[in-house]
Design a protein around this motif. Structure first.
Motif, PDB file in Angstrom:
ATOM      1  N   CYS A  20       6.819  -5.349  -9.090  1.00 58.48           N
ATOM      2  CA  CYS A  20       6.169  -5.130  -7.795  1.00 58.48           C
ATOM      3  C   CYS A  20       4.664  -5.399  -7.944  1.00 58.48           C
ATOM      4  N   TYR A  22       2.336  -4.941  -5.938  1.00 61.62           N
ATOM      5  CA  TYR A  22       1.509  -3.850  -5.402  1.00 61.62           C
ATOM      6  C   TYR A  22       1.367  -2.709  -6.412  1.00 61.62           C
ATOM      7  N   CYS A 237       9.557   4.800  -9.108  1.00 57.26           N
ATOM      8  CA  CYS A 237       8.133   4.460  -9.078  1.00 57.26           C
ATOM      9  C   CYS A 237       7.341   5.661  -8.564  1.00 57.26           C
ATOM     10  N   ARG A 240       6.017   5.906  -4.698  1.00 52.19           N
ATOM     11  CA  ARG A 240       6.922   5.712  -3.568  1.00 52.19           C
ATOM     12  C   ARG A 240       6.483   6.476  -2.328  1.00 52.19           C
ATOM     13  N   ARG A 245       8.202   4.763   0.631  1.00 51.47           N
ATOM     14  CA  ARG A 245       9.508   4.263   0.160  1.00 51.47           C
ATOM     15  C   ARG A 245      10.352   5.437  -0.356  1.00 51.47           C
TER      16      ARG A 245
HETATM   17  S1  SF4 Z   1       6.932   2.398  -4.375  1.00 53.49           S
HETATM   18 FE1  SF4 Z   1       5.350   0.946  -3.752  1.00 53.49          FE
HETATM   19  S2  SF4 Z   1       4.309   0.389  -5.633  1.00 53.49           S
HETATM   20 FE2  SF4 Z   1       6.221   1.362  -6.215  1.00 53.49          FE
HETATM   21  S3  SF4 Z   1       7.668  -0.346  -6.467  1.00 53.49           S
HETATM   22 FE3  SF4 Z   1       7.893   0.389  -4.385  1.00 53.49          FE
HETATM   23  S4  SF4 Z   1       6.510  -0.865  -3.129  1.00 53.49           S
HETATM   24 FE4  SF4 Z   1       5.925  -1.114  -5.288  1.00 53.49          FE
END
Ligand code: SF4
Length: 279
Positions: A20, A22, A237, A240, A245
């Motif tokens: 990822c 980001y 992660c 999140r 997320r």
């Molecule tokens: S939570 Fe955010 S930083 Fe982590 S993998 Fe998902 S999109 Fe990427």
């Protein structure tokens, strides 16, 4: 915003970018720390990481020449019986394999397209026939398929860096990639290490792939580190909730199924403290 001048690309930060972009941006540009748990059972996660770290420490002592029986005593006294069992397996299956000149916890770096790449090896072994073996100890329960291990950034980066920068380990002679083999040893499958011989073709392919990858990251503007489309990558992660997320940490029991080693967390290398070549 630019990456710091002393930034090294490593297997963990490259893996972050590939998983990822980001996450890479948050962690290495903004240096945002850990706002959330990686898994739901924080204690079990921490315990597992600590057992793995203690096991690595025992192996280091052994490779530095501390007598087996002293280490066996330490392993036997550990509160986690799992560790003593791993140690017995290590003695039986690995000790006979690690005969040669040992470079324990060796760190090597090389430059690709003007960017610095770094690897820290559990062990590099120089054998009498001048072949070089990389060993990496894993305590995660699940053993990935060989095809996955071949594509893993750690495999590609470690073998490339040893081929590029390892000649001092081999008595100053230039190295051919086919002198190098990388071995993953999983404590859960002690009699069956995964051995991945290197080749000139693979070396050339890794050079192109990794060169393009680090150039892409270095040239990317701050606003173009997008969030991954693969929501599975968000399950474990720490960002999140920041990314909306999901707030719930990933399930610890399923953690091993996504082939992440708990030891990989919290073991970031202090890049500033590592010389261009240090071992
Ligand atoms: S939570 Fe955010 S930083 Fe982590 S993998 Fe998902 S999109 Fe990427």
């Amino acid at each position: 915003m630019k990456l710091p001048d002393n930034f090294y690309f490593s297997q963990s930060n490259l893996q972050d970018y590939v998983d990822c972009p980001y996450r890479f941006y948050l962690r290495y540009f903004l240096q945002l720390k850990w706002p959330a748990l990686v898994v739901d059972d924080a204690l079990a996660f921490e315990r597992r990481g600590q057992i793995g770290a203690r096991f690595h420490h025992l192996i280091q002592q052994y490779l530095h020449g501390v007598p087996d029986n002293r280490i066996s005593n330490l392993a036997g006294a550990d509160p986690e019986p799992e560790l003593a069992a791993w140690w017995e397996d290590f003695l039986q299956f690995v000790a006979p394999m690690v005969v040669g000149q040992r470079y324990v916890e060796a760190a090597l770096s090389t430059s690709l397209g003007g960017h610095r790449l770094l690897a820290k090896f559990d062990l590099v072994l120089l054998r009498a026939d001048r072949s070089l073996d990389i060993f990496d100890w894993k305590t995660s329960r699940r053993v990935p398929r060989e095809a996955l291990l071949l594509q893993r950034l750690q495999t590609r980066l470690y073998r490339l860096i040893l081929a590029e920068a390892g000649q001092d380990l081999a008595g100053g002679q230039p190295l051919n990639p086919d002198q190098i083999t990388m071995h993953y040893w999983y404590a859960s499958q002690p009699d069956n290490p995964v051995s991945l011989p290197y080749s000139l073709d693979a070396f050339r392919s890794d050079r192109v792939y990794l060169g393009e990858l680090v150039s892409e990251i270095a040239a990317r503007s701050e606003t173009r580190f997008g969030r991954t489309e693969d929501h599975d990558k968000c399950r474990y992660c720490v960002y999140r909730s920041h990314c909306d997320r999901g707030k719930q940490a990933g399930d610890f029991d399923a953690f091993e199924d996504v082939e992440i080693d708990p030891q990989d967390f919290g073991l970031d290398i202090e890049f500033d403290q590592i010389a261009e070549i240090a071992f």
